[in-house]
Design a protein around this motif. Structure first.
Motif, PDB file in Angstrom:
ATOM      1  N   LYS A  49      13.694  -2.625  -7.311  1.00 62.16           N
ATOM      2  CA  LYS A  49      14.191  -2.073  -6.054  1.00 62.16           C
ATOM      3  C   LYS A  49      13.036  -1.843  -5.087  1.00 62.16           C
ATOM      4  CE  LYS A  49      16.695   1.826  -4.079  1.00 62.16           C
ATOM      5  NZ  LYS A  49      17.357   3.108  -4.370  1.00 62.16           N
ATOM      6  N   ARG A  50      11.946  -1.265  -5.566  1.00 62.87           N
ATOM      7  CA  ARG A  50      10.807  -0.983  -4.687  1.00 62.87           C
ATOM      8  C   ARG A  50      10.177  -2.275  -4.182  1.00 62.87           C
ATOM      9  NH1 ARG A  50       8.570  -0.423  -0.952  1.00 62.87           N
ATOM     10  NH2 ARG A  50       6.567   0.576  -0.585  1.00 62.87           N
ATOM     11  N   LEU A  51      10.043  -3.276  -5.035  1.00 62.15           N
ATOM     12  CA  LEU A  51       9.492  -4.552  -4.608  1.00 62.15           C
ATOM     13  C   LEU A  51      10.373  -5.189  -3.530  1.00 62.15           C
ATOM     14  CD1 LEU A  51       8.388  -6.143  -8.025  1.00 62.15           C
ATOM     15  CD2 LEU A  51       7.008  -4.774  -6.433  1.00 62.15           C
ATOM     16  N   THR A  52      11.669  -5.124  -3.725  1.00 61.16           N
ATOM     17  CA  THR A  52      12.619  -5.693  -2.761  1.00 61.16           C
ATOM     18  C   THR A  52      12.563  -4.959  -1.437  1.00 61.16           C
ATOM     19  OG1 THR A  52      14.056  -6.402  -4.573  1.00 61.16           O
ATOM     20  CG2 THR A  52      15.058  -6.244  -2.387  1.00 61.16           C
ATOM     21  N   VAL A  53      12.552  -3.643  -1.495  1.00 66.40           N
ATOM     22  CA  VAL A  53      12.509  -2.837  -0.268  1.00 66.40           C
ATOM     23  C   VAL A  53      11.242  -3.144   0.539  1.00 66.40           C
ATOM     24  CG1 VAL A  53      12.259  -0.456   0.578  1.00 66.40           C
ATOM     25  CG2 VAL A  53      14.045  -1.023  -1.076  1.00 66.40           C
ATOM     26  N   GLU A  54      10.131  -3.341  -0.150  1.00 63.53           N
ATOM     27  CA  GLU A  54       8.884  -3.667   0.563  1.00 63.53           C
ATOM     28  C   GLU A  54       9.003  -4.996   1.296  1.00 63.53           C
ATOM     29  OE1 GLU A  54       5.102  -3.183   2.121  1.00 63.53           O
ATOM     30  OE2 GLU A  54       6.387  -1.724   1.120  1.00 63.53           O
ATOM     31  N   LEU A  55       9.609  -5.984   0.664  1.00 61.52           N
ATOM     32  CA  LEU A  55       9.802  -7.275   1.337  1.00 61.52           C
ATOM     33  C   LEU A  55      10.705  -7.116   2.556  1.00 61.52           C
ATOM     34  CD1 LEU A  55      10.331  -9.712  -1.664  1.00 61.52           C
ATOM     35  CD2 LEU A  55       8.273  -9.450  -0.267  1.00 61.52           C
ATOM     36  N   GLU A  56      11.781  -6.370   2.388  1.00 55.95           N
ATOM     37  CA  GLU A  56      12.716  -6.168   3.500  1.00 55.95           C
ATOM     38  C   GLU A  56      12.065  -5.374   4.624  1.00 55.95           C
ATOM     39  OE1 GLU A  56      16.959  -6.345   1.117  1.00 55.95           O
ATOM     40  OE2 GLU A  56      15.878  -4.437   1.174  1.00 55.95           O
ATOM     41  N   ARG A  57      11.221  -4.424   4.272  1.00 59.74           N
ATOM     42  CA  ARG A  57      10.534  -3.609   5.270  1.00 59.74           C
ATOM     43  C   ARG A  57       9.623  -4.477   6.132  1.00 59.74           C
ATOM     44  NH1 ARG A  57       5.876  -1.498   6.378  1.00 59.74           N
ATOM     45  NH2 ARG A  57       4.817  -2.267   4.532  1.00 59.74           N
ATOM     46  N   ARG A  58       8.935  -5.394   5.505  1.00 56.71           N
ATOM     47  CA  ARG A  58       8.015  -6.269   6.242  1.00 56.71           C
ATOM     48  C   ARG A  58       8.767  -7.267   7.108  1.00 56.71           C
ATOM     49  NH1 ARG A  58       2.536  -7.666   3.075  1.00 56.71           N
ATOM     50  NH2 ARG A  58       2.094  -5.610   2.241  1.00 56.71           N
ATOM     51  N   GLY A  59       9.900  -7.735   6.605  1.00 54.32           N
ATOM     52  CA  GLY A  59      10.762  -8.601   7.401  1.00 54.32           C
ATOM     53  C   GLY A  59      10.282 -10.018   7.636  1.00 54.32           C
ATOM     54  N   ASN A  60       9.338 -10.512   6.849  1.00 61.05           N
ATOM     55  CA  ASN A  60       8.825 -11.866   7.049  1.00 61.05           C
ATOM     56  C   ASN A  60       9.486 -12.908   6.166  1.00 61.05           C
ATOM     57  OD1 ASN A  60       6.972 -11.034   8.991  1.00 61.05           O
ATOM     58  ND2 ASN A  60       5.474 -10.513   7.442  1.00 61.05           N
ATOM     59  N   VAL A  61      10.413 -12.481   5.319  1.00 62.03           N
ATOM     60  CA  VAL A  61      11.076 -13.402   4.397  1.00 62.03           C
ATOM     61  C   VAL A  61      12.577 -13.130   4.398  1.00 62.03           C
ATOM     62  CG1 VAL A  61       9.030 -13.542   2.907  1.00 62.03           C
ATOM     63  CG2 VAL A  61      10.811 -11.894   2.380  1.00 62.03           C
ATOM     64  N   LEU A  90       2.954   1.894  -8.382  1.00 61.90           N
ATOM     65  CA  LEU A  90       4.107   1.168  -7.859  1.00 61.90           C
ATOM     66  C   LEU A  90       3.914   0.822  -6.387  1.00 61.90           C
ATOM     67  CD1 LEU A  90       6.837  -0.098  -8.210  1.00 61.90           C
ATOM     68  CD2 LEU A  90       7.871   2.180  -7.934  1.00 61.90           C
ATOM     69  N   GLU A  91       3.342   1.730  -5.625  1.00 66.66           N
ATOM     70  CA  GLU A  91       3.087   1.451  -4.214  1.00 66.66           C
ATOM     71  C   GLU A  91       2.093   0.304  -4.063  1.00 66.66           C
ATOM     72  OE1 GLU A  91       4.905   2.568  -1.612  1.00 66.66           O
ATOM     73  OE2 GLU A  91       6.056   3.336  -3.307  1.00 66.66           O
ATOM     74  N   LYS A  92       1.070   0.290  -4.893  1.00 68.65           N
ATOM     75  CA  LYS A  92       0.094  -0.808  -4.854  1.00 68.65           C
ATOM     76  C   LYS A  92       0.752  -2.116  -5.276  1.00 68.65           C
ATOM     77  CE  LYS A  92      -4.439  -2.381  -6.435  1.00 68.65           C
ATOM     78  NZ  LYS A  92      -4.088  -3.717  -6.102  1.00 68.65           N
ATOM     79  N   TYR A  93       1.567  -2.079  -6.325  1.00 64.02           N
ATOM     80  CA  TYR A  93       2.253  -3.283  -6.774  1.00 64.02           C
ATOM     81  C   TYR A  93       3.174  -3.831  -5.679  1.00 64.02           C
ATOM     82  CZ  TYR A  93       0.737  -1.886 -11.465  1.00 64.02           C
ATOM     83  OH  TYR A  93      -0.003  -1.529 -12.563  1.00 64.02           O
ATOM     84  N   ALA A  94       3.871  -2.945  -4.979  1.00 68.63           N
ATOM     85  CA  ALA A  94       4.773  -3.378  -3.909  1.00 68.63           C
ATOM     86  C   ALA A  94       3.985  -4.083  -2.811  1.00 68.63           C
ATOM     87  CB  ALA A  94       5.538  -2.182  -3.355  1.00 68.63           C
ATOM     88  N   THR A  95       2.846  -3.538  -2.454  1.00 72.20           N
ATOM     89  CA  THR A  95       1.988  -4.168  -1.444  1.00 72.20           C
ATOM     90  C   THR A  95       1.457  -5.499  -1.950  1.00 72.20           C
ATOM     91  OG1 THR A  95       1.364  -2.025  -0.523  1.00 72.20           O
ATOM     92  CG2 THR A  95      -0.117  -3.879  -0.063  1.00 72.20           C
ATOM     93  N   ASP A  96       0.962  -5.517  -3.187  1.00 71.99           N
ATOM     94  CA  ASP A  96       0.441  -6.753  -3.773  1.00 71.99           C
ATOM     95  C   ASP A  96       1.536  -7.822  -3.837  1.00 71.99           C
ATOM     96  OD1 ASP A  96      -2.018  -5.518  -4.124  1.00 71.99           O
ATOM     97  OD2 ASP A  96      -1.763  -5.227  -6.290  1.00 71.99           O
ATOM     98  N   TYR A  97       2.734  -7.417  -4.194  1.00 76.22           N
ATOM     99  CA  TYR A  97       3.841  -8.361  -4.306  1.00 76.22           C
ATOM    100  C   TYR A  97       4.196  -8.957  -2.945  1.00 76.22           C
ATOM    101  CZ  TYR A  97       8.522 -10.217  -5.156  1.00 76.22           C
ATOM    102  OH  TYR A  97       9.626 -11.031  -5.229  1.00 76.22           O
ATOM    103  N   ALA A  98       4.317  -8.113  -1.945  1.00 73.48           N
ATOM    104  CA  ALA A  98       4.639  -8.611  -0.607  1.00 73.48           C
ATOM    105  C   ALA A  98       3.546  -9.557  -0.115  1.00 73.48           C
ATOM    106  CB  ALA A  98       4.842  -7.447   0.354  1.00 73.48           C
ATOM    107  N   ASN A  99       2.291  -9.216  -0.371  1.00 78.97           N
ATOM    108  CA  ASN A  99       1.192 -10.106   0.008  1.00 78.97           C
ATOM    109  C   ASN A  99       1.273 -11.428  -0.742  1.00 78.97           C
ATOM    110  OD1 ASN A  99       0.156  -8.191   1.770  1.00 78.97           O
ATOM    111  ND2 ASN A  99      -1.302  -7.393   0.281  1.00 78.97           N
TER     112      ASN A  99
END
Length: 192
Positions: free
Chosen positions: A29-41, A169-178
């Motif tokens: 859920k956190r990984l998904t939310v980070e992607l949606e927050r960035r909005g580039n995909v 988890l916050e670092k992983y979410a950032t790393d994942y989005a990157n």
């Protein structure tokens, strides 16, 4: 599903999120939310889109052809993906679309795998509890890419999900989005 154009002009990315209970999943859920927050995909929540598991094949194929890169995000269940993702692959990657005569619609696109596991990374190696590395366990996805003419890219794994702190988890979410937004190198892998 959120659909966003990629303002940077880089590859258009489709992320297929396949978790049967995403709202209860702290990691996915956190990984998904980070992607949606960035909005580039484009984030496509498979279980929310098809709660009846009746897949609109034409719609899914149109999504795939509109994107340059496909990320399959899922928790590893019994050394495989959740059932709906397997069904999605079986139906959407059909003869004449993804392989066989005229089946070149995925050729040249990138395929990335993002998964999470309950066990620690050390359990996924020769002599470890699960005996095989992530690369070996994910080999069917690599072969799917090979068979359809896609370019298989390094995987992203979050291991030991029960032990992940909020800060991690916050670092992983950032790393994942990157990871999703970047152009990964052909060799190597991302493991967390």
């Amino acid at each position: 599903m959120s659909n966003h154009s990629n303002p940077s002009g880089s590859a258009k990315t489709l992320v297929i999120v396949a978790h049967p209970d995403l709202e209860a999943s702290r990691i996915n859920k956190r990984l998904t939310v980070e992607l949606e927050r960035r909005g580039n995909v484009t984030v496509h929540r498979l279980y929310e889109t098809y709660p009846d598991e009746k897949i609109d094949v034409a719609r899914e194929q149109a999504l795939l052809t509109a994107h340059d890169r496909v990320v399959l995000q899922f928790p590893l269940f019994w050394y495989n993906s959740p059932a709906l993702l397997k069904k999605w692959l079986d139906e959407v990657f059909e003869l004449g679309f993804a392989h066989g005569k005229g089946g070149d619609k995925l050729k040249g696109k990138e395929l990335l795998i993002a998964t999470s596991t309950g066990g620690a990374q050390s359990m996924y190696q020769a002599g470890g509890l699960h005996n095989y590395s992530y690369s070996e366990i994910l080999r069917p996805f690599q072969q799917t890419a090979n068979y359809t003419g896609m370019n298989y890219r390094p995987h992203f794994v979050v291991s030991g999900i029960r032990e992940v702190s909020d800060e991690q988890l916050e670092k992983y979410a950032t790393d994942y989005a990157n990871y999703v937004e970047s152009r990964p190198a052909l060799s190597g892998r991302v493991q967390i």
